[in-house]
Design an enzyme around this catalytic site. Structure first.
Site, short mmCIF file in Angstrom:
data_model
loop_
_atom_site.label_atom_id
_atom_site.label_comp_id
_atom_site.label_asym_id
_atom_site.label_seq_id
_atom_site.Cartn_x
_atom_site.Cartn_y
_atom_site.Cartn_z
N ASP A 123 0.83 -1.42 -0.07
CA ASP A 123 -0.04 0.08 -0.03
C ASP A 123 0.69 1.51 -0.12
OD1 ASP A 123 -2.29 -1.68 0.52
OD2 ASP A 123 -1.25 -2.05 2.28
N HIS A 165 -4.88 -3.31 6.36
CA HIS A 165 -4.73 -3.76 4.91
C HIS A 165 -5.87 -4.02 4.37
CE1 HIS A 165 -3.01 -4.92 0.97
NE2 HIS A 165 -3.49 -5.99 1.21
N1 LIG Z 1 -0.59 -7.66 2.43
C1 LIG Z 1 -0.76 -7.65 1.10
O1 LIG Z 1 -0.40 -6.44 0.60
C2 LIG Z 1 -1.20 -8.71 0.21
C3 LIG Z 1 -1.41 -9.86 0.50
N2 LIG Z 1 -1.97 -10.95 -0.47
C4 LIG Z 1 -2.41 -12.15 0.13
O2 LIG Z 1 -1.49 -12.94 0.23
C5 LIG Z 1 -1.90 -14.33 -0.05
C6 LIG Z 1 -1.24 -15.22 -0.89
O3 LIG Z 1 -1.69 -14.83 -2.24
P1 LIG Z 1 -1.06 -15.67 -3.48
O4 LIG Z 1 0.18 -16.34 -3.50
O5 LIG Z 1 -1.55 -15.03 -4.76
O6 LIG Z 1 -2.14 -17.02 -3.18
P2 LIG Z 1 -2.03 -18.27 -4.16
O7 LIG Z 1 -3.53 -18.82 -3.88
O8 LIG Z 1 -1.56 -18.37 -5.37
O9 LIG Z 1 -0.92 -19.24 -3.01
C7 LIG Z 1 -1.36 -19.58 -1.86
C8 LIG Z 1 -0.60 -20.63 -1.35
O10 LIG Z 1 -0.88 -21.04 0.03
C9 LIG Z 1 -0.63 -22.30 0.03
N3 LIG Z 1 -1.30 -22.28 1.37
C10 LIG Z 1 -2.66 -22.62 1.86
N4 LIG Z 1 -2.84 -22.76 3.19
C11 LIG Z 1 -1.35 -23.14 3.50
C12 LIG Z 1 -1.12 -23.57 4.68
N5 LIG Z 1 -1.54 -23.67 5.90
N6 LIG Z 1 0.34 -23.51 5.03
C13 LIG Z 1 1.18 -23.42 3.92
N7 LIG Z 1 0.72 -23.04 2.67
C14 LIG Z 1 -0.65 -22.87 2.46
C15 LIG Z 1 -1.50 -22.75 -0.99
O11 LIG Z 1 -1.37 -24.09 -1.26
C16 LIG Z 1 -1.06 -21.92 -2.17
O12 LIG Z 1 -0.17 -22.60 -2.95
C17 LIG Z 1 -3.40 -14.23 -0.17
O13 LIG Z 1 -3.95 -14.30 1.10
C18 LIG Z 1 -3.65 -12.93 -0.79
O14 LIG Z 1 -4.93 -12.28 -0.45
C19 LIG Z 1 -1.92 -10.68 -1.78
C20 LIG Z 1 -1.40 -9.46 -2.19
C21 LIG Z 1 -1.10 -8.49 -1.24
O1 LIG Z 2 -7.03 -8.10 -2.44
C1 LIG Z 2 -6.23 -9.18 -2.43
O2 LIG Z 2 -6.36 -10.28 -2.39
C2 LIG Z 2 -4.73 -8.63 -2.72
C3 LIG Z 2 -4.15 -7.96 -1.83
O3 LIG Z 2 -4.44 -7.72 -0.83
C4 LIG Z 2 -3.69 -6.63 -2.64
O4 LIG Z 2 -3.37 -6.61 -3.76
O5 LIG Z 2 -3.50 -5.52 -1.78
#
Ligand SMILES: NC(=O)C1=CN([C@@H]2O[C@H](COP(=O)(O)OP(=O)(O)OC[C@H]3O[C@@H](n4cnc5c(N)ncnc54)[C@H](O)[C@@H]3O)[C@@H](O)[C@H]2O)C=CC1
Ligand SMILES: O=C([O-])CC(=O)C(=O)O
Length: 329
Positions: A160, A188
């Site tokens: 952000d 967030h």
């Molecule tokens: N704080 C931030 O600024 C942001 C947060 N996110 C969040 O990050 C997270 C991950 O995003 P992506 O990589 O795109 O998702 P994704 O769905 O591509 O990957 C998530 C991975 O986590 C694994 N997983 C699920 N439960 C698990 C557990 N208990 N232990 C270990 N691995 C586990 C899944 O098998 C999958 O491979 C989401 O919750 C998304 O909303 C995404 C973008 C920005």
């Molecule tokens: O909205 C989502 O799942 C991904 C996220 O947190 C971001 O891009 O800030």
């Protein structure tokens, strides 16, 4: 190479952020070009095969700093001896899921992971929670780790922060490198508050340079706060490379410090500063030195900012109440 390797655990290692993150960690961008790393990839059983594929590719990069890769689906193994833990894997919200369902599903992930960190991580463990809802997931993990100092649990709002830098740069025509002291406050989520009132653009006060409160209220704040949704709309998938980049920035700053004339934003445990209830993991303006984040003190908060900070903090309090009600903290 004589330095002791740093063990970095990444959960959700087979996901899209994991894929954008691991190669940068192994190349030295997380901790420094002279710091050897050992990687621990933690996945759920369905993700193990893909994690093995990623580990094969990491091998194929022949990174000089990479001193080993372990893969596991057991948090007790994955966090054993970890110095840095990036909690990326989370349960995404699916159709028909209410916020309470999402918090409960994630509690089932972050509570045991917090306990495993408590029981097995290294004494200097630093935790960054990326998986959403990041602030409250961090709170759940922190509450499950009573032997780890609470301030070692942080939530990611650096994406952000970087989004806000970029939007302000476009508006003012000043390069991002000359913009300082921006702040993301709160959660967030769409309630977050990107604050330019203390920011400096090429040495001048950003709010005065912009001189357009309507642009701040109607364009800047919603563009930053809803950027995640806009990326999903455009890409058909949520932010991955930019999220990985922000995770690298967050930990790099935590370990290596902020410049004397600048600060950044991070979700850290509140000590009651700025009226944010103690114990909430909320985004604040923070400096870092000697491996510690400190909340920047003494900033004036005007009426425009106060109402927006309060709204986001109220959402964090509601999330805390919800997970308390579910017995997760
Ligand atoms: N704080 C931030 O600024 C942001 C947060 N996110 C969040 O990050 C997270 C991950 O995003 P992506 O990589 O795109 O998702 P994704 O769905 O591509 O990957 C998530 C991975 O986590 C694994 N997983 C699920 N439960 C698990 C557990 N208990 N232990 C270990 N691995 C586990 C899944 O098998 C999958 O491979 C989401 O919750 C998304 O909303 C995404 C973008 C920005
Ligand atoms: O909205 C989502 O799942 C991904 C996220 O947190 C971001 O891009 O800030």
């Amino acid at each position: 190479m004589t330095r002791t390797p740093v063990t970095v655990t990444v959960t959700g290692a087979a996901g899209q952020i994991g894929y954008a993150l691991l190669f940068r960690i192994a190349s030295g961008q997380l901790l420094g070009a002279d710091v050897p790393v050992k990687l621990r990839l933690l996945e759920i059983p369905q993700g193990l095969k893909a994690a093995e594929g990623t580990a094969m590719e990491l091998d194929d990069c022949a990174f000089p700093l990479l001193q080993g890769i372990d893969i596991s689906d057991d948090p007790n193994v994955g966090f054993d001896g970890a110095n840095v833990a990036l909690l990326v894997g989370a349960r995404p919200r699916t159709k028909g899921m209410e916020r309470g369902d999402l918090l409960e599903a994630n509690g089932g992930i972050f509570k045991p992971q917090g306990k495993a960190i408590n029981d097995h991580a290294a004494d200097d463990i630093k935790v960054l929670v990326v998986g959403n809802p990041a602030n409250t997931n961090a709170l759940i993990a922190q509450a499950a780790a009573p032997d780890v100092p609470a301030e070692r649990f942080t939530a990611m709002t650096r994406l952000d922060h970087n989004r806000a830098l970029s939007q302000l740069s476009k508006k003012t025509g000043v390069p991002v490198g000359e913009i300082k002291k921006l702040t993301i406050w709160g959660n967030h989520s769409a309630t977050q508050y990107p604050d330019v009132f203390h920011a400096e653009v090429a040495g001048k006060n950003a709010a005065e340079v912009v001189n357009d409160e309507q642009w701040l209220a109607d364009t800047f704040i919603p563009t930053v706060a809803k950027r995640g949704a806009a990326i999903i709309e455009a890409r058909g998938a949520s932010s991955a490379a930019s999220a990985a980049n922000a995770a690298i920035d967050h930990v790099h700053t935590w370990v290596n410090g902020t410049d004397a004339d600048n600060w950044t934003s991070a979700g850290v445990v509140s000590d009651g500063s700025y009226g944010v209830p103690e114990g909430l993991i909320s985004s604040f303006p923070v400096t870092a030195a000697n491996g510690k984040f400190e909340i920047v003190q003494g900033l004036d908060v005007n009426e425009f900012s106060r109402t927006r900070i309060d709204a986001s903090v109220k959402e964090l309090e509601e999330e805390r109440e919800a997970v308390r009600g579910l017995g997760l903290i």
